[in-house]
Write an enzyme that holds these catalytic residues in place. Structure first.
Site, PDB file in Angstrom:
ATOM      1  N   GLN A  98     -32.164  43.939  27.323  1.00 31.93           N
ATOM      2  CA  GLN A  98     -31.938  45.351  27.601  1.00 31.93           C
ATOM      3  C   GLN A  98     -30.946  45.931  26.596  1.00 31.93           C
ATOM      4  OE1 GLN A  98     -29.604  47.005  30.991  1.00 31.93           O
ATOM      5  NE2 GLN A  98     -31.581  47.751  31.745  1.00 31.93           N
ATOM      6  N   TYR A 179     -25.828  56.098  31.648  1.00 29.23           N
ATOM      7  CA  TYR A 179     -25.378  55.754  30.304  1.00 29.23           C
ATOM      8  C   TYR A 179     -25.953  56.729  29.271  1.00 29.23           C
ATOM      9  CZ  TYR A 179     -23.523  51.738  32.739  1.00 29.23           C
ATOM     10  OH  TYR A 179     -22.827  50.943  33.612  1.00 29.23           O
ATOM     11  N   ARG A 226     -36.173  51.566  31.154  1.00 26.74           N
ATOM     12  CA  ARG A 226     -35.667  51.686  32.522  1.00 26.74           C
ATOM     13  C   ARG A 226     -35.167  53.098  32.796  1.00 26.74           C
ATOM     14  NH1 ARG A 226     -30.735  48.663  35.843  1.00 26.74           N
ATOM     15  NH2 ARG A 226     -32.057  47.945  37.543  1.00 26.74           N
ATOM     16  N   GLY A 317     -32.191  41.979  41.888  1.00 26.05           N
ATOM     17  CA  GLY A 317     -30.919  41.844  41.208  1.00 26.05           C
ATOM     18  C   GLY A 317     -29.980  40.883  41.904  1.00 26.05           C
TER      19      GLY A 317
END
Length: 358
Positions: A98, A179, A226, A317
């Site tokens: 990622q 982000y 994502r 996760g």
């Protein structure tokens, strides 16, 4: 049930089951962003996942926001990650990296020479980032000049090249969780007046240009992306004013690129009275490639999602933290070990590759 445990293809990546390991920041690299031998053990322990999406990894020094997070912008980074990918592949697993730029979710202590972090606009984030001193408030960012953006796109391109050198099976563009790319996408954090601000098309431009650059390196069938349309947890990031329209536009464009997969954090879909806030089904229908569903899934929901065709894979996760053998535990309906949160970020082997009381 068999769909969840059956092999399939995600773009050009052949996977042994439909259970993905979601990217999990664990803060076990050194302060230069180099993964340690513990990471080799950690990821190889979890190689029975159909697809490991490795933890968010900084594309540049500027992209760093948290202490002890890994990078992919030096030769040392490549060599350390190559040991990880070799170990995963030796156990028959598949792993993608990622690609991460935190934008305003950073602190001056994480930046070269203590300079300000960058963002689409000079709007300070809430929440905290993890520094060498512990959790601290993010620093005030400065707005990127238009002329600097081409350099950031090239940082993503170079990171994608290094990810290939490190032996990954593909890459995932991180455009979620508050982000940098999501900061550009949302009108709540993007007040620009140039070609990267204002309209939905302009705010989506950077994500699309970054994705195009990464595709040039890998080919579209080895690239995922994502999104988290309704996530506000990181940086107390306010929602976009029209999340369905904004993400619908972006996903349609991504679908036209032929991406391997779209990975969506599906949480926070309803308000307190049950009213739908976002139509994930409609978003999913705009994307013709593989779809990885994430957030709040258990065994039953994962079986339903893959069996109904809603999801090509389901990403787990936290369950993977304390259960490296999660796939087998889900297959046999064995109980899951709940890892203590004290070991989530930083530290050594305890809470990472080994657990007292497991």
């Amino acid at each position: 049930m068999m769909n969840l445990f059956a092999p399939t293809k995600i773009g050009a990546i052949e996977v042994q089951n439909r259970i993905a390991m979601a990217p999990l920041t664990r803060s076990r690299a050194d302060m230069e962003g180099v993964q340690t031998p513990l990471a080799v053990e950690y990821y190889s322990q979890r190689a029975t996942a159909g697809l490991i999406i490795a933890e968010a990894t900084n594309i540049s020094r500027q992209g760093r926001g948290y202490a002890y997070t890994p990078g992919i912008y030096t030769d040392e980074h490549v060599a350390a990650w190559k040991r990880v990918t070799d170990a995963v592949h030796a156990k028959g697993g598949k792993i993608v990296l990622q690609l991460w730029h935190v934008g305003r979710m950073s602190h001056v202590s994480m930046q070269a020479d203590g300079i300000a972090p960058v963002a689409p606009s000079a709007i300070r984030a809430g929440g905290n980032v993890f520094t060498e001193q512990g959790f601290e408030a993010p620093s005030m960012p400065r707005a990127l000049e238009t002329g600097e953006i081409a350099g950031i796109i090239d940082d993503y391109r170079q990171a994608a090249i290094r990810a290939k050198q490190a032996g990954f099976d593909g890459v995932e563009v991180h455009a979620a969780n508050g982000y940098l790319l999501e900061q550009f996408l949302r009108d709540s954090t993007n007040q620009r007046t140039d070609q990267y601000g204002g309209s939905i098309a302009n705010r989506a431009r950077l994500t699309l240009e970054v994705t195009e650059a990464v595709i040039e390196v890998w080919g579209a069938d080895h690239v995922g992306l994502r999104l988290s349309p309704l996530s506000t947890a990181i940086g107390d990031t306010p929602l976009d004013s029209t999340p369905m329209e904004t993400h619908g536009y972006l996903v349609k464009k991504l679908s036209e690129m032929g991406l391997a997969y779209l990975h969506v954090v599906e949480g926070q879909l309803h308000d307190s009275d049950g009213t739908d806030l976002f139509d994930v089904k409609a978003l999913r229908e705009r994307f013709t490639g593989a779809y990885i569903a994430n957030n709040g899934y258990n065994r039953e929901r994962a079986i339903d999602a893959t069996g109904s065709g809603h999801a090509s894979m389901v990403a787990f996760g936290k369950p993977f933290i304390g259960n490296p053998d999660l796939v087998e535990r889900l297959r046999t309906e064995a109980p899951l070990f709940e890892a203590p949160m004290a070991g989530f970020f930083g530290g050594g082997a305890e809470g990472y590759t080994q657990f007292t009381g497991r």
